[in-house]
Write an enzyme that holds these catalytic residues in place. Sequence first.
Site, PDB file in Angstrom:
ATOM      1  N   HIS A 119      49.407  45.776  31.612  1.00 43.53           N
ATOM      2  CA  HIS A 119      50.111  44.563  32.056  1.00 43.53           C
ATOM      3  C   HIS A 119      49.350  43.345  31.567  1.00 43.53           C
ATOM      4  CE1 HIS A 119      47.357  43.588  35.515  1.00 43.53           C
ATOM      5  NE2 HIS A 119      46.981  44.818  35.224  1.00 43.53           N
TER       6      HIS A 119
ATOM      7  N   SER B 248      44.511  48.511  33.703  1.00 45.18           N
ATOM      8  CA  SER B 248      44.089  47.159  33.310  1.00 45.18           C
ATOM      9  C   SER B 248      42.849  47.162  32.425  1.00 45.18           C
ATOM     10  CB  SER B 248      43.869  46.283  34.556  1.00 45.18           C
ATOM     11  OG  SER B 248      44.904  46.479  35.487  1.00 45.18           O
TER      12      SER B 248
END
Lengths: 76, 276
Positions: B178, B155
Amino acid sequence: MILYSIIPTETVFANMEQVEKQELEEITNGHATMLVERTGPYEGRIVRLISPDPQDYLKPHYAPGQKVQFRPEWLV
Amino acid sequence: MSKQPYNQFLNKPPFASTALNNNKGPAPQSSPPEEQEPAVAPPEAPAQEDPKKKLLDSITQLGQTNVPQLESNIYCMTIIGQVEGHIQLPPQNKTTKYEHLIPQLVAAEQNNKIEGVLVILNTVGGDVEAGLAIAEMVSSMSKPVVTLVLGGGHSIGVPIAVAGSYSFIAETATMTIHPIRLTGLVIGVPQTFEYLDKMQDRVVSFIARHSNISEEKFRELMTRTGELTRDIGTNVIGVDAVKYGLIDEVGGLGKALKKLNELIEKARSGEERVLQ
């Protein structure tokens, strides 16, 4: 605040009430101010360091998690 | 203040046996209360004095108590667990506090003895603002920075991993790409969508600017379905991260340090050329 993490938000923020319970004390050593969590009489664990001198942040004994001993000047 | 309280202080345990109080004041607490044989008592005192005296001598000679140590010219910074931002996270999280990393980077940039920074990442992500703040600080340093992803750089760890001058990823390390999610109350849907899109743009454009991956490719990885069970996106492992251009090279500590030393040499020779 946006959390961008692979850990689910509910896991990250579980036990949030423990953070609110934490009592911090501010102590000063010269120009460096430290937020300290008390662990006993005149001793505590550093939670945060606030200092205008960036070199202070490279000193291992000022790092968060380190134990500090402090006593008021009038006690000496 | 009179001298009296000061002398009393000197007679208390830590100072009781030093040479400072040899003439006046009450007897040290450690000595027996009987004053019948005061002449015999001294022999044990010098043995106690010795280490303290040595310490005092070293202070007067060197101006400090510690002996000079071998100092590294590399500053190693580790980013582990959650990158903690504006909200202090509960104690079950292992966190890296960004307000501590930022002054450390300032100190590393300012300190003449430090010639390069090694950033080691094993993070699960965290606060967007805090992560981007660290990434921007790392990328704007004038000293060479080598990043090494071990375990995971997920992330918000991705922009930090690509922020350095050169990046490494361990063969088994992984990076999850993501989309940014939003939890909590949504008041205005179009505005919230717009805001979230902007937040995502900040991250994506930073990564595209600081690595060899294109924005389109990164977005494609970010929205890919069928790879993660709980989310859309991609889990990029070691070699794949290099293949996509996200990370420069697969390697471990040895390679990372070698590269950093190379970059330091380069920076040194560059400085010399400027001086001439």
